[in-house]
Design an enzyme around this catalytic site. Structure first.
Site, PDB file in Angstrom:
ATOM      1  N   GLY A  50       0.851  -1.195   0.000  1.00  0.00           N
ATOM      2  CA  GLY A  50       0.000   0.000   0.000  1.00  0.00           C
ATOM      3  C   GLY A  50       0.883   1.240   0.000  1.00  0.00           C
ATOM      4  O   GLY A  50       1.944   1.238   0.635  1.00  0.00           O
ATOM      5  N   ASP A  51       0.466   2.273  -0.741  1.00  0.00           N
ATOM      6  CA  ASP A  51       1.343   3.438  -0.920  1.00  0.00           C
ATOM      7  C   ASP A  51       1.700   4.131   0.399  1.00  0.00           C
ATOM      8  O   ASP A  51       2.866   4.359   0.703  1.00  0.00           O
ATOM      9  CB  ASP A  51       0.723   4.428  -1.919  1.00  0.00           C
ATOM     10  CG  ASP A  51      -0.594   5.039  -1.444  1.00  0.00           C
ATOM     11  OD1 ASP A  51      -1.303   4.422  -0.627  1.00  0.00           O
ATOM     12  OD2 ASP A  51      -0.908   6.153  -1.884  1.00  0.00           O
ATOM     13  N   GLY A  63       8.852  14.846 -15.068  1.00  0.00           N
ATOM     14  CA  GLY A  63       9.246  13.645 -15.788  1.00  0.00           C
ATOM     15  C   GLY A  63      10.736  13.680 -16.081  1.00  0.00           C
ATOM     16  O   GLY A  63      11.523  14.284 -15.351  1.00  0.00           O
ATOM     17  N   ALA A  85       8.585   4.263  -5.659  1.00  0.00           N
ATOM     18  CA  ALA A  85       9.559   5.356  -5.875  1.00  0.00           C
ATOM     19  C   ALA A  85       9.044   6.638  -5.221  1.00  0.00           C
ATOM     20  O   ALA A  85       9.742   7.271  -4.419  1.00  0.00           O
ATOM     21  CB  ALA A  85       9.782   5.573  -7.375  1.00  0.00           C
ATOM     22  N   GLY A  86       7.815   7.011  -5.551  1.00  0.00           N
ATOM     23  CA  GLY A  86       7.250   8.250  -5.004  1.00  0.00           C
ATOM     24  C   GLY A  86       7.002   8.149  -3.497  1.00  0.00           C
ATOM     25  O   GLY A  86       7.203   9.119  -2.763  1.00  0.00           O
ATOM     26  N   ASP A  87       6.591   6.963  -3.035  1.00  0.00           N
ATOM     27  CA  ASP A  87       6.290   6.772  -1.607  1.00  0.00           C
ATOM     28  C   ASP A  87       7.560   6.936  -0.765  1.00  0.00           C
ATOM     29  O   ASP A  87       7.542   7.567   0.298  1.00  0.00           O
ATOM     30  CB  ASP A  87       5.725   5.370  -1.346  1.00  0.00           C
ATOM     31  CG  ASP A  87       4.591   4.998  -2.291  1.00  0.00           C
ATOM     32  OD1 ASP A  87       3.915   5.926  -2.795  1.00  0.00           O
ATOM     33  OD2 ASP A  87       4.386   3.793  -2.522  1.00  0.00           O
ATOM     34  N   TRP A 105      -9.772  -6.803  -5.381  1.00  0.00           N
ATOM     35  CA  TRP A 105     -10.993  -7.086  -4.611  1.00  0.00           C
ATOM     36  C   TRP A 105     -10.891  -6.175  -3.384  1.00  0.00           C
ATOM     37  O   TRP A 105     -10.230  -6.518  -2.405  1.00  0.00           O
ATOM     38  CB  TRP A 105     -11.031  -8.522  -4.126  1.00  0.00           C
ATOM     39  CG  TRP A 105     -11.258  -9.548  -5.182  1.00  0.00           C
ATOM     40  CD1 TRP A 105     -12.424 -10.190  -5.438  1.00  0.00           C
ATOM     41  CD2 TRP A 105     -10.298 -10.083  -6.102  1.00  0.00           C
ATOM     42  NE1 TRP A 105     -12.253 -11.082  -6.466  1.00  0.00           N
ATOM     43  CE2 TRP A 105     -10.957 -11.032  -6.895  1.00  0.00           C
ATOM     44  CE3 TRP A 105      -8.939  -9.842  -6.343  1.00  0.00           C
ATOM     45  CZ2 TRP A 105     -10.315 -11.745  -7.897  1.00  0.00           C
ATOM     46  CZ3 TRP A 105      -8.299 -10.546  -7.329  1.00  0.00           C
ATOM     47  CH2 TRP A 105      -8.983 -11.478  -8.101  1.00  0.00           C
TER      48      TRP A 105
END
Ligand code: ADP
Length: 306
Positions: free
Chosen positions: A29-30, A224, A255-257, A100
């Protein structure tokens, strides 16, 4: 006094399908990734979510605690389960994600008995972090409760950070997401925005949506390019910090997390925005050099946080 951080969101069970059809279990999970990396960087962080009373919820809790993530604000909903996704990899190595998650316990963090306790506890944190994916979990009423909670955090002198993780499938339509992201950006003291997310959400005017908050809050605009750069706009700063090249990019999951975790850890340690961005690049650079969201502890870079 120790600065206390709360990361709000959802961690799901992850099943990766192998070529023979068997499934390998993990979780992901982020916002959990961000909490985990914050903990590894020495920040006192709690993960704020809801889980069920099933064995997998128990396993998640134990794994988070083993990583040093505080679990005291995890609500347990009897009879409920965590969300689940399967990663299928086709013959050419392309991955697809199948979910789900509609009945996942995490979606009821801001509803039912116990929600008032969660909200009161959240108001006591120094920094509360949520993402666009967190927003997509709660529905209108839950988002309103979260917004009110963020106002309470700020009224007590705490800060709110928002990361624009936009996943279209989490939203009934784009207009709902646009409005929710606008509200979240307007309520945040620190915004991590990716130009890609902004373009998907708002089209060509995407960056304008976040830049209108320049001067009111701190903005980290991830652009970017390869290697990519970030533009950081804080009270006196408007600097662009290029990521150092990464020799072999193996997997860009988290990467962003991880960037957000190192950036916040550095800012909490008193580092200026440009240095915090360099810390973000260094941790994210290590994360994308390994498979999966969570890298071995030995691969963690030594960041200048003290
Ligand atoms: P996400 O899509 O998860 O938000 P981004 O693509 O914005 O991730 O990248 C987040 C950070 O990861 C970047 O700011 C940079 O630090 C690092 N990063 C991503 N791709 C590369 C790359 N090709 N080379 C070096 N660093 C990278």
């Amino acid at each position: 006094m120790t600065t206390r951080v709360a990361c709000i969101g959802e961690c799901m069970m992850e099943l990766s399908e192998r070529p023979d059809g068997s499934l390998l279990r993990g979780y992901g999970g982020d916002t959990l990734n961000t909490a985990l990396y914050l903990a590894r960087l020495g920040v006192a962080v709690d993960y704020v979510t809801a889980l069920g009373d099933d064995p997998w919820s128990e396993e998640m809790l134990a794994a988070w605690a083993a990583e040093g993530v505080g679990t005291g604000q995890v609500r347990r909903l009897p009879g409920r389960m965590p969300g689940l996704y399967i990663i299928r990899t086709d013959g050419s190595g392309e991955r697809s994600f199948h979910y789900w998650r509609d009945s996942a316990a995490a979606r009821d963090l801001f509803s039912g008995p116990g929600a008032a306790g969660t909200r009161a506890a959240l108001a006591g944190y120094d920094l509360v972090y949520a993402s666009g994916i967190s927003l997509s979990l709660y529905g209108e009423a839950g988002r309103a409760a979260l917004a009110e909670t963020c106002r309470a955090v700020r009224a007590k002198g705490g800060r709110v950070a928002f990361d624009t993780n936009y996943r279209p499938r989490g939203w009934p339509d784009k207009a709902k997401a646009q409005a929710a992201f606008r509200d979240a950006m307007a309520a945040a003291d620190l915004i991590f925005a990716s130009s890609e997310d902004l373009a998907w959400l708002y089209g060509r005017e995407g960056e304008e949506e976040v830049l209108r908050h320049h001067g009111r809050c701190e903005i980290v605009l991830k652009g970017g390019g390869s290697p990519p750069s970030v533009r950081v706009l804080a009270s006196d700063d408007d600097v662009t910090v290029q990521a150092p090249p990464v020799e072999a990019v193996v997997d860009t999951t988290a990467a962003g997390d991880s960037f957000a975790a190192a950036y916040m850890a550095a800012r909490l340690a008193g580092r200026p925005p440009a240095e915090a961005a360099s810390c973000g690049h260094r941790l994210a650079g290590a994360v994308i050099g390994h498979r999966g969201a969570v890298i071995p502890r030995a691969a963690m870079p030594d960041l200048p946080l003290t």
